[in-house]
Write an enzyme that holds these catalytic residues in place. Sequence first.
Site, PDB file in Angstrom:
ATOM      1  N   ASP A 112       0.285  -3.078   3.661  1.00  0.00           N
ATOM      2  CA  ASP A 112       1.520  -2.393   3.953  1.00  0.00           C
ATOM      3  C   ASP A 112       1.655  -2.246   5.462  1.00  0.00           C
ATOM      4  O   ASP A 112       2.713  -2.460   6.024  1.00  0.00           O
ATOM      5  CB  ASP A 112       1.444  -1.010   3.305  1.00  0.00           C
ATOM      6  CG  ASP A 112       2.794  -0.587   2.839  1.00  0.00           C
ATOM      7  OD1 ASP A 112       3.370  -1.307   2.007  1.00  0.00           O
ATOM      8  OD2 ASP A 112       3.268   0.435   3.326  1.00  0.00           O
ATOM      9  N   ASN A 128      -2.577   0.059   2.051  1.00  0.00           N
ATOM     10  CA  ASN A 128      -2.052  -0.755   0.952  1.00  0.00           C
ATOM     11  C   ASN A 128      -1.987   0.121  -0.303  1.00  0.00           C
ATOM     12  O   ASN A 128      -2.391   1.290  -0.291  1.00  0.00           O
ATOM     13  CB  ASN A 128      -2.952  -1.987   0.737  1.00  0.00           C
ATOM     14  CG  ASN A 128      -2.287  -3.068  -0.098  1.00  0.00           C
ATOM     15  OD1 ASN A 128      -1.113  -3.374   0.076  1.00  0.00           O
ATOM     16  ND2 ASN A 128      -3.018  -3.630  -1.032  1.00  0.00           N
ATOM     17  N   LYS A 129      -1.488  -0.428  -1.390  1.00  0.00           N
ATOM     18  CA  LYS A 129      -1.353   0.280  -2.665  1.00  0.00           C
ATOM     19  C   LYS A 129      -2.672   0.946  -3.087  1.00  0.00           C
ATOM     20  O   LYS A 129      -3.742   0.350  -2.915  1.00  0.00           O
ATOM     21  CB  LYS A 129      -0.928  -0.735  -3.742  1.00  0.00           C
ATOM     22  CG  LYS A 129      -0.529  -0.138  -5.074  1.00  0.00           C
ATOM     23  CD  LYS A 129       0.845   0.516  -5.022  1.00  0.00           C
ATOM     24  CE  LYS A 129       1.074   1.425  -6.205  1.00  0.00           C
ATOM     25  NZ  LYS A 129       1.377   0.745  -7.449  1.00  0.00           N
TER      26      LYS A 129
END
Lengths: 318, 318
Positions: free
Chosen positions: B204, B214-215
């Site tokens: 991200d 990130n996720k």
Amino acid sequence: MNRGKRSLGQGAEGIIEEIKKDVERGSAELAVRAIDAFIALADALRVDSAEELKRSVIMLARQIADSRPSMFSLRNVAFEVAVKFVEASRYVDNPQILKELLKQIATTVFEEYRVALERLRRFGRDLLSGFSSVATLSYSSTVLAVLKEVGKKVKVYVAESRPLFEGRKMAAALAESGIETVLTTDAAIGYMLKEVDAALVGADSILMNGSFANKVGTLQLACTSKFLGKPFYVISTTWKALPTLEYSEEEHAAEEVLPAEVPPIQKIKVRNPYFEVVPAELVTAYITEEGVLKPSQIVELIEARLKKYRELEKIVYG
Amino acid sequence: MNRGKRSLGQGAEGIIEEIKKDVERGSAELAVRAIDAFIALADALRVDSAEELKRSVIMLARQIADSRPSMFSLRNVAFEVAVKFVEASRYVDNPQILKELLKQIATTVFEEYRVALERLRRFGRDLLSGFSSVATLSYSSTVLAVLKEVGKKVKVYVAESRPLFEGRKMAAALAESGIETVLTTDAAIGYMLKEVDAALVGADSILMNGSFANKVGTLQLACTSKFLGKPFYVISTTWKALPTLEYSEEEHAAEEVLPAEVPPIQKIKVRNPYFEVVPAELVTAYITEEGVLKPSQIVELIEARLKKYRELEKIVYG
């Protein structure tokens, strides 16, 4: 249902079928049902000789062990009853008296099991009372019992445990007991780990090299705990330990992960393993009825039992 | 919608609203939309002076940056257009010519971005063509583009990415491209890791100490990769890198994790974070348009850009 010519009686066979199908209760709860099966056998079985009763008891122990091969505690309690019974039957040959003896032995093993859980809860409470928050995943009646013992001082983060969301059941049971409970996804439990003092999980089985098997997701939780420097505890009686390195890592229905009607299912393969083995080096300690043990101590304990189990296997499997 | 008195025109403002609400597309895709906003501004805006146009361009860059603060690539492409335009506007004062210039600059930045993605795909293909299977999670258009480049030689394991199951979209897109695809739960991806050659994820944002966001689930995947000795790659253009250590780890609606009608919700707290920061030491390498970079090289690259960004911030924020 019954492999040989002999019937074990409706009660015992019903309990075996129940254990085979039960995906709700954990191994600690099913071990208690396995003990019930011996009492049901003693109550219902018509036998003419001590020899016949002995064969039935051994057959029942075998069937319980085979009903859920990955649940070592089922095998252990069944073998424990069988070996104690075979021992006792050396000195008695009246089948009626032996049936009473079987019920007494089953009750004794149940009592040993109950005391083990009680001792485990006490060791757990002593260790965990220093923590203000912990993370766990899935549902474990043993972990639940220990956390209830610790009481309202501890805040518990629970991962939902896809695909069947057993973590929701765990979170609900904790919250019902007045414990501050946070439910999150399996993906986000690693994020939450930064906020807790320790991670703790139950065990499905403890293997002889000190590793253990538990619900999938446990390996990632253990690796992340190690990386973040958080202690990682396994809460389990030693009844779940067996001198083996084999563990059947069965996979379940794809539809539990992705409903058949969701479009991508046609071209992609879905995999749904339930359990995984976590190496000993990731375990800070096992919280057991024998105390808080390092993995190396669990290895010693299993090795010491190996001789006894070998004799037991010889008796049960002939 | 519009903070000042000035309107940026329906086209540009519509695109900003679209970017704000979009939870489907990743940051690489939205960055392209951000570039479109400048073209829409040039097409629709009525201005009387070069100064007025310059203020509008800076305001648009600001609004794009603020629309999704955690998506650094949006901020970077918007700033890139703005700084190039401010530079060019030193030598021209006819607003009509400047509007044409703005469109040309936006097209140039889009082209730079497109070339960056193309270079990244090539570096990714060269690195990954040695692997027969990899694991990933969630949905990333950049990871997808690289895996398509590698083609049918590689088998891909994808974690479903709860709560919204973006992994299903990823698995479907991979399978559509003829790539052998296995979908599993976030909990089970650690189990599957044993079967793969490497793990790879999108990003991200990349932070100035070489860590990345990130996720959620990425931290556990990275820690487990490290433990199992599997390389862990982040696939991302350097457009996602910003000289900051701050990252807004917003949490989303509880109902995405546990529907409000499920009984335990009354007594338990549900938490639903989306993104997490993963430390640089867990990253084997970043696959970028500048090549395959160690985290320390990413740090150098970000530091080298710091001066440029500072000037850019000064111009954009005044």
